[in-house]
Design a protein around this motif. Structure first.
Motif, PDB file in Angstrom:
ATOM      1  N   PRO A 109     121.245 106.913  17.827  1.00 42.98           N
ATOM      2  CA  PRO A 109     121.179 106.761  19.407  1.00 42.98           C
ATOM      3  C   PRO A 109     122.727 105.983  19.855  1.00 42.98           C
ATOM      4  CG  PRO A 109     119.279 105.851  18.502  1.00 42.98           C
ATOM      5  CD  PRO A 109     120.152 106.284  17.254  1.00 42.98           C
ATOM      6  N   GLN A 110     123.230 105.014  19.151  1.00 41.60           N
ATOM      7  CA  GLN A 110     124.555 104.674  19.877  1.00 41.60           C
ATOM      8  C   GLN A 110     125.828 105.623  19.567  1.00 41.60           C
ATOM      9  OE1 GLN A 110     125.934 100.931  17.851  1.00 41.60           O
ATOM     10  NE2 GLN A 110     125.748 101.971  15.650  1.00 41.60           N
ATOM     11  N   LEU A 111     125.985 106.322  18.701  1.00 41.42           N
ATOM     12  CA  LEU A 111     126.852 107.390  18.281  1.00 41.42           C
ATOM     13  C   LEU A 111     126.520 108.262  19.515  1.00 41.42           C
ATOM     14  CD1 LEU A 111     126.876 107.288  14.414  1.00 41.42           C
ATOM     15  CD2 LEU A 111     128.788 106.378  15.850  1.00 41.42           C
ATOM     16  N   LEU A 112     125.477 108.868  19.587  1.00 40.09           N
ATOM     17  CA  LEU A 112     125.185 109.839  20.615  1.00 40.09           C
ATOM     18  C   LEU A 112     125.575 109.441  21.978  1.00 40.09           C
ATOM     19  CD1 LEU A 112     121.879 111.509  19.434  1.00 40.09           C
ATOM     20  CD2 LEU A 112     124.099 112.606  19.246  1.00 40.09           C
ATOM     21  N   LEU A 113     125.317 108.285  22.401  1.00 42.38           N
ATOM     22  CA  LEU A 113     125.664 107.621  23.513  1.00 42.38           C
ATOM     23  C   LEU A 113     127.278 107.714  23.831  1.00 42.38           C
ATOM     24  CD1 LEU A 113     122.702 104.753  24.063  1.00 42.38           C
ATOM     25  CD2 LEU A 113     123.031 107.101  25.155  1.00 42.38           C
ATOM     26  N   PHE A 114     127.753 107.267  22.750  1.00 51.79           N
ATOM     27  CA  PHE A 114     129.206 107.179  23.071  1.00 51.79           C
ATOM     28  C   PHE A 114     129.674 108.640  23.061  1.00 51.79           C
ATOM     29  CE2 PHE A 114     133.650 106.374  21.480  1.00 51.79           C
ATOM     30  CZ  PHE A 114     134.105 105.814  22.634  1.00 51.79           C
ATOM     31  N   GLY A 115     129.336 109.402  22.163  1.00 52.15           N
ATOM     32  CA  GLY A 115     129.764 110.776  22.268  1.00 52.15           C
ATOM     33  C   GLY A 115     129.490 111.435  23.442  1.00 52.15           C
ATOM     34  N   LEU A 116     128.259 111.177  24.403  1.00 58.27           N
ATOM     35  CA  LEU A 116     127.984 111.952  25.777  1.00 58.27           C
ATOM     36  C   LEU A 116     128.809 111.304  26.714  1.00 58.27           C
ATOM     37  CD1 LEU A 116     124.075 111.752  25.072  1.00 58.27           C
ATOM     38  CD2 LEU A 116     125.580 113.782  25.144  1.00 58.27           C
TER      39      LEU A 116
ATOM     40  N   LEU B 129     138.640 114.802  18.599  1.00 58.16           N
ATOM     41  CA  LEU B 129     138.991 116.155  18.322  1.00 58.16           C
ATOM     42  C   LEU B 129     137.679 116.954  18.123  1.00 58.16           C
ATOM     43  CD1 LEU B 129     141.914 116.067  15.840  1.00 58.16           C
ATOM     44  CD2 LEU B 129     142.085 116.802  18.180  1.00 58.16           C
ATOM     45  N   ILE B 130     136.947 116.364  17.383  1.00 48.69           N
ATOM     46  CA  ILE B 130     135.552 116.890  17.136  1.00 48.69           C
ATOM     47  C   ILE B 130     134.821 117.461  18.430  1.00 48.69           C
ATOM     48  CG2 ILE B 130     133.168 116.639  16.145  1.00 48.69           C
ATOM     49  CD1 ILE B 130     134.864 115.037  14.075  1.00 48.69           C
ATOM     50  N   LEU B 131     134.490 116.411  19.402  1.00 49.91           N
ATOM     51  CA  LEU B 131     133.999 116.593  20.792  1.00 49.91           C
ATOM     52  C   LEU B 131     134.659 117.329  21.662  1.00 49.91           C
ATOM     53  CD1 LEU B 131     132.973 112.604  21.189  1.00 49.91           C
ATOM     54  CD2 LEU B 131     131.263 114.503  20.779  1.00 49.91           C
ATOM     55  N   LYS B 132     136.029 117.502  21.528  1.00 51.61           N
ATOM     56  CA  LYS B 132     136.679 118.212  22.500  1.00 51.61           C
ATOM     57  C   LYS B 132     136.522 119.761  22.096  1.00 51.61           C
ATOM     58  CE  LYS B 132     140.999 119.217  24.773  1.00 51.61           C
ATOM     59  NZ  LYS B 132     140.151 119.729  26.001  1.00 51.61           N
ATOM     60  N   TYR B 133     136.849 120.148  20.525  1.00 48.85           N
ATOM     61  CA  TYR B 133     136.890 121.212  20.130  1.00 48.85           C
ATOM     62  C   TYR B 133     135.914 121.783  19.434  1.00 48.85           C
ATOM     63  CZ  TYR B 133     142.000 120.671  21.218  1.00 48.85           C
ATOM     64  OH  TYR B 133     143.159 120.421  22.034  1.00 48.85           O
ATOM     65  N   PHE B 134     135.047 121.134  19.068  1.00 51.06           N
ATOM     66  CA  PHE B 134     133.596 121.809  18.395  1.00 51.06           C
ATOM     67  C   PHE B 134     132.434 121.302  19.324  1.00 51.06           C
ATOM     68  CE2 PHE B 134     137.081 121.034  15.326  1.00 51.06           C
ATOM     69  CZ  PHE B 134     136.943 122.295  14.786  1.00 51.06           C
ATOM     70  N   GLN B 135     132.529 120.348  20.130  1.00 54.00           N
ATOM     71  CA  GLN B 135     131.453 119.869  21.230  1.00 54.00           C
ATOM     72  C   GLN B 135     129.997 120.116  20.519  1.00 54.00           C
ATOM     73  OE1 GLN B 135     132.039 122.923  24.556  1.00 54.00           O
ATOM     74  NE2 GLN B 135     134.260 123.211  23.917  1.00 54.00           N
ATOM     75  N   ASN B 136     129.822 119.245  19.385  1.00 51.35           N
ATOM     76  CA  ASN B 136     128.704 119.168  18.797  1.00 51.35           C
ATOM     77  C   ASN B 136     128.283 117.611  18.529  1.00 51.35           C
ATOM     78  OD1 ASN B 136     126.538 118.657  16.869  1.00 51.35           O
ATOM     79  ND2 ASN B 136     126.684 121.064  16.557  1.00 51.35           N
ATOM     80  N   VAL B 137     127.696 117.144  19.311  1.00 51.24           N
ATOM     81  CA  VAL B 137     127.671 115.671  19.243  1.00 51.24           C
ATOM     82  C   VAL B 137     126.726 115.208  18.189  1.00 51.24           C
ATOM     83  CG1 VAL B 137     127.678 115.052  21.707  1.00 51.24           C
ATOM     84  CG2 VAL B 137     125.390 115.863  20.921  1.00 51.24           C
ATOM     85  N   TYR B 138     125.823 116.080  17.529  1.00 48.92           N
ATOM     86  CA  TYR B 138     125.308 115.723  16.309  1.00 48.92           C
ATOM     87  C   TYR B 138     126.205 115.740  15.095  1.00 48.92           C
ATOM     88  CZ  TYR B 138     121.385 116.691  19.456  1.00 48.92           C
ATOM     89  OH  TYR B 138     120.296 116.526  20.230  1.00 48.92           O
ATOM     90  N   TRP B 139     127.035 116.612  15.159  1.00 47.37           N
ATOM     91  CA  TRP B 139     128.014 116.685  14.032  1.00 47.37           C
ATOM     92  C   TRP B 139     129.024 115.540  13.898  1.00 47.37           C
ATOM     93  CZ3 TRP B 139     127.619 117.750   9.322  1.00 47.37           C
ATOM     94  CH2 TRP B 139     127.021 119.174   8.993  1.00 47.37           C
ATOM     95  N   TYR B 140     129.285 115.412  15.205  1.00 50.32           N
ATOM     96  CA  TYR B 140     130.290 114.254  15.484  1.00 50.32           C
ATOM     97  C   TYR B 140     129.761 112.885  14.793  1.00 50.32           C
ATOM     98  CZ  TYR B 140     130.416 109.975  18.394  1.00 50.32           C
ATOM     99  OH  TYR B 140     130.324 108.795  18.974  1.00 50.32           O
ATOM    100  N   SER B 141     128.385 112.617  15.146  1.00 50.98           N
ATOM    101  CA  SER B 141     127.663 111.549  14.694  1.00 50.98           C
ATOM    102  C   SER B 141     127.568 111.314  13.377  1.00 50.98           C
ATOM    103  CB  SER B 141     126.363 111.343  15.346  1.00 50.98           C
ATOM    104  OG  SER B 141     126.434 111.330  16.908  1.00 50.98           O
ATOM    105  N   ILE B 142     127.222 112.584  12.717  1.00 50.74           N
ATOM    106  CA  ILE B 142     126.807 112.211  11.401  1.00 50.74           C
ATOM    107  C   ILE B 142     128.166 112.129  10.510  1.00 50.74           C
ATOM    108  CG2 ILE B 142     126.162 113.890   9.211  1.00 50.74           C
ATOM    109  CD1 ILE B 142     124.000 115.126  11.353  1.00 50.74           C
ATOM    110  N   ILE B 143     129.177 112.987  11.008  1.00 55.21           N
ATOM    111  CA  ILE B 143     130.628 112.846  10.249  1.00 55.21           C
ATOM    112  C   ILE B 143     131.248 111.553  10.385  1.00 55.21           C
ATOM    113  CG2 ILE B 143     133.112 113.629  10.457  1.00 55.21           C
ATOM    114  CD1 ILE B 143     131.808 116.495  11.454  1.00 55.21           C
ATOM    115  N   ILE B 144     131.117 110.940  11.568  1.00 55.50           N
ATOM    116  CA  ILE B 144     131.828 109.633  11.746  1.00 55.50           C
ATOM    117  C   ILE B 144     131.091 108.766  10.998  1.00 55.50           C
ATOM    118  CG2 ILE B 144     132.412 107.765  13.483  1.00 55.50           C
ATOM    119  CD1 ILE B 144     134.075 110.068  13.394  1.00 55.50           C
TER     120      ILE B 144
END
Length: 269
Positions: free
Chosen positions: A124-131, A184-199
């Motif tokens: 939840p917290q990673l998704l919120l920051f990504g969003l 970079l992940i959020l701008k060019y790959f635009q997947n908040v789930y992968w961004y959260s899992i990776i970080i």
């Protein structure tokens, strides 16, 4: 209806987060809460709450329900290859041994078994920051530097020492690589789930492998009842503090090359 976040609101969110974080730090309180296992760090949660508006539900829905990037090969490479390279290099140069940490079973092995639970608790917290970073991009004219600067600015208070201790330069470098990779992940790959899992997984994996003396990192990413962990591997003290920034630097390089490939060959996995 205009769904663009106003620049003044973005600046206000940064100011509120850092002011609140500094006050919590000054009075000796943690900048996070743990509720029913879920972690909520002020810098990851509060910015989204401040800029949220019902007019942006369309953007949020697209990010959560229809993320444009749904590949798996590259993200898994970003997670595992840097750690493998680190371990292999340390082994070749005889700088690593199998450790015998305290709480080997209670913390170490259980953290591996409980990985799905830990990532759910942090999602939840990673998704919120990504969003948050997703919805402010139009206001920042999709400028990569402005997005990086805004993301970085949400955590300034965490690196301001309130005593006469020296700044944690290796921690700052690690943080900058984390933010740069996330942006970079959020701008060019635009997947908040992968961004959260990776970080999450990159930092979590480094903590398990090499240990950490940061109660905040342990509490947020692993078990909340432990304050430190020695790691599965013993590494020379002369290089131990540099392991996380080096791993994150390698990850960042992999992501940069993936961005270049995506821009030239958009269908590549």
């Amino acid at each position: 209806m205009d769904n663009k976040v106003k620049i003044t609101l973005i600046i206000l969110s940064v100011l509120i987060v850092n002011t609140g974080g500094l006050l919590l730090k000054y009075y000796g309180f943690d900048a996070y809460i743990i509720f029913a296992g879920f972690r909520f760090y002020i810098s990851l949660v509060l910015p989204f709450i401040i800029v949220y508006s019902n007019s942006r539900l369309g953007i949020l829905k697209n990010s959560l329900v229809h993320p444009p990037y749904n590949k798996t090969f590259q993200p898994l490479g970003w997670i595992f290859l840097p750690l493998i390279i680190m371990l292999a290099s340390l082994y070749v140069f005889k700088q690593i041994e199998i450790g015998d940490p305290d709480y080997f079973y209670e913390f170490g092995l259980s953290s591996i078994i409980d990985y799905p639970i830990y990532i759910i608790w942090n999602l939840p917290q990673l998704l919120l920051f990504g969003l948050f970073l997703v919805v402010i991009q139009p206001a920042l004219k999709f400028n990569l530097f402005y997005l990086f600067l805004t993301a970085m600015s949400c955590f300034i208070f965490a690196f301001i020492p309130l005593d006469k201790s020296a700044p944690d330069f290796t921690g700052i470098i690690s943080f900058l690589f984390i933010i740069a990779s996330a942006v970079l992940i959020l701008k060019y790959f635009q997947n908040v789930y992968w961004y959260s899992i990776i970080i999450f997984t990159i930092i979590w994996g480094n903590i398990l492998a090499f240990g950490s003396s940061s109660p905040t990192m342990i509490h947020l990413l692993c078990a909340s009842k432990y304050n430190s962990w020695d790691g599965f591997f013993d590494v020379s003290k002369n290089i131990h503090q540099y392991l996380l920034p080096i791993q994150l630097a390698i990850t960042f390089v992999f992501i940069v090359f993936s961005v270049i490939n995506r821009k030239t060959k958009p269908d590549i996995d």
